[in-house]
Design an enzyme around this catalytic site. Structure first.
Site, PDB file in Angstrom:
ATOM      1  CG  ASP A 279      -1.746   1.233   1.378  1.00 33.70           C
ATOM      2  OD1 ASP A 279      -2.269   1.699   0.342  1.00 33.70           O
ATOM      3  OD2 ASP A 279      -1.892   1.767   2.498  1.00 33.70           O
ATOM      4  CB  SER A 280       0.199   4.779  -0.634  1.00 32.90           C
ATOM      5  OG  SER A 280      -1.000   4.797   0.121  1.00 32.90           O
TER       6      SER A 280
ATOM      7  CE1 TYR B 205       2.813   5.428  -3.309  1.00 32.11           C
ATOM      8  CE2 TYR B 205       1.618   3.519  -4.130  1.00 32.11           C
ATOM      9  CZ  TYR B 205       2.779   4.081  -3.649  1.00 32.11           C
ATOM     10  OH  TYR B 205       3.905   3.305  -3.514  1.00 32.11           O
TER      11      TYR B 205
ATOM     12  CB  CYS C 247      -3.013   0.729  -2.346  1.00 37.03           C
ATOM     13  SG  CYS C 247      -3.037   2.474  -2.793  1.00 37.03           S
ATOM     14  CG  ASN C 248      -9.413   1.153  -2.788  1.00 38.33           C
ATOM     15  OD1 ASN C 248     -10.364   0.578  -3.265  1.00 38.33           O
ATOM     16  ND2 ASN C 248      -9.057   1.011  -1.520  1.00 38.33           N
TER      17      ASN C 248
ATOM     18  CD  GLU D  82      -2.616   8.936   6.884  1.00 36.40           C
ATOM     19  OE1 GLU D  82      -1.777   9.849   6.930  1.00 36.40           O
ATOM     20  OE2 GLU D  82      -2.498   7.923   6.166  1.00 36.40           O
TER      21      GLU D  82
ATOM     22  CB  CYS E  81     -10.154   5.087   0.243  1.00 37.23           C
ATOM     23  SG  CYS E  81      -8.659   5.767   0.976  1.00 37.23           S
TER      24      CYS E  81
ATOM     25  CG  HIS F  21      -6.779   5.862   5.155  1.00 38.01           C
ATOM     26  ND1 HIS F  21      -5.988   5.230   4.228  1.00 38.01           N
ATOM     27  CD2 HIS F  21      -5.944   6.628   5.905  1.00 38.01           C
ATOM     28  CE1 HIS F  21      -4.731   5.594   4.414  1.00 38.01           C
ATOM     29  NE2 HIS F  21      -4.674   6.436   5.426  1.00 38.01           N
TER      30      HIS F  21
HETATM   31  N1  DGL Z   1      -4.078   3.749   0.091  1.00 37.41           N
HETATM   32  C1  DGL Z   1      -4.754   4.798  -0.636  1.00 37.41           C
HETATM   33  C2  DGL Z   1      -6.005   4.222  -1.314  1.00 37.41           C
HETATM   34  O1  DGL Z   1      -6.548   3.217  -0.908  1.00 37.41           O
HETATM   35  C3  DGL Z   1      -5.132   5.953   0.261  1.00 37.41           C
HETATM   36  C4  DGL Z   1      -3.960   6.754   0.758  1.00 37.41           C
HETATM   37  C5  DGL Z   1      -3.187   7.446  -0.345  1.00 37.41           C
HETATM   38  O2  DGL Z   1      -3.734   8.363  -1.011  1.00 37.41           O
HETATM   39  O3  DGL Z   1      -2.044   7.074  -0.552  1.00 37.41           O
HETATM   40  O4  DGL Z   1      -6.456   4.773  -2.288  1.00 37.41           O
END
Ligand code: DGL
Length: 272
Positions: free
Chosen positions: A16-17, A48, A79-80, A158, A190, A192
């Protein structure tokens, strides 16, 4: 090239990011407790969600390479945004199963044949990729889809401002147009957003079904591992190894919140 043979006891690789993908790890640990997991969070380059598709594709390839070099048997793009922009490229580049979060979420959203109006909330990058919109439209004709960029939600989660009135105001602003259009399903697209479910439940009409990418991805992963005969047959509980490209106390605290338990020692990753 024929598919390589993988040892079923090898770990599953997640990336993931940042640490948000640990919501997917948590769901997988609940469903597949004896799998070993190797997790990479690219904290040095997050978010990301606001980056260009080219940058995300490059980052995703480097992230996947890190996991493949450590002998994982499959990759979960937890990660989406990375799934939206890089899944086909990763599948072409690596000779092992690569599982993303979109297919699973879409399948789960459409499992109910009565679904007519689907809302999607996600980062700007995910919404603008149209990956969810295309995947939904391909699977069900006549579906009405409303996509909403929600770039402010990741920072609220966060900062642990989930119950803060400011978060509620922002959420209401994002949700209002979707509710006005009469959505029956809301996709939380997403990493989060599973943490926002209690607030979302409070703000949305009871009739709106929530589909989150963490649990749906875990269910999809289990089905795939069964289909490919790749389940780990060890009896004991699997281990979790977390690597981050940037380490800080904040990331360690966040990791604990996303996992809802101690994360163990987190290691610093250097990508090739
Ligand atoms: N992990 C990213 C997503 O699921 C969210 C956080 C980011 O923007 O990096 O899209």
């Amino acid at each position: 090239m024929g598919r390589l043979r993988f040892v079923n006891s090898a770990p599953l690789g997640f990336f993931d990011s940042g640490v948000g993908g640990l919501t997917v790890v948590r769901a997988v640990q609940d469903l597949l407790p004896n799998e070993d997991i190797l997790y990479l969070g690219d904290t040095a380059r997050l978010p990301y969600g606001s980056k260009s598709p080219e940058a995300i594709r490059r980052f995703a390839q480097e992230d996947a390479r890190f996991l493949v070099d450590r002998g994982v048997k499959a990759i979960v793009v937890a990660c989406n945004t990375a799934t939206a922009h890089a899944l086909p490229l990763l599948r072409e580049s690596f000779d092992l199963p690569v599982i993303g979060v979109i297919e699973a979420g879409v399948e789960s959203a459409l499992r109910d044949p009565a679904v007519e109006r689907v809302g999607i909330i996600a980062t700007r990058g995910t919404i603008r990729s149209h990956a969810y919109q295309h995947a939904l439209a391909l699977k069900r004709t006549g579906l009405i889809i409303h996509a909403q960029e929600a770039p402010l939600l990741v920072p609220f989660v966060e900062e642990d401002w989930i119950d803060h009135p400011a978060a509620e105001l922002v959420l209401k602003t994002y949700l209002e147009p979707l509710v006005e259009k009469g959505i029956d399903t809301l996709m939380l697209s997403c990493t989060h957003y599973p943490l926002l479910i209690p607030v979302l439940r409070r703000l949305l009409p009871e009739s709106v079904r929530l589909v989150d990418s963490a649990t749906t991805c875990a269910e999809h992963l289990k089905r795939e591992l069964v289909r490919l005969d790749m389940l780990n047959s060890q009896k004991g509980e699997g281990g979790l190894e977390i690597h981050l490209t940037d380490l800080s106390e904040e990331f360690e605290n966040l990791a604990r919140r996303f996992l809802r338990k101690p994360s163990g020692r987190i290691q610093r990753a250097v990508l090739a």
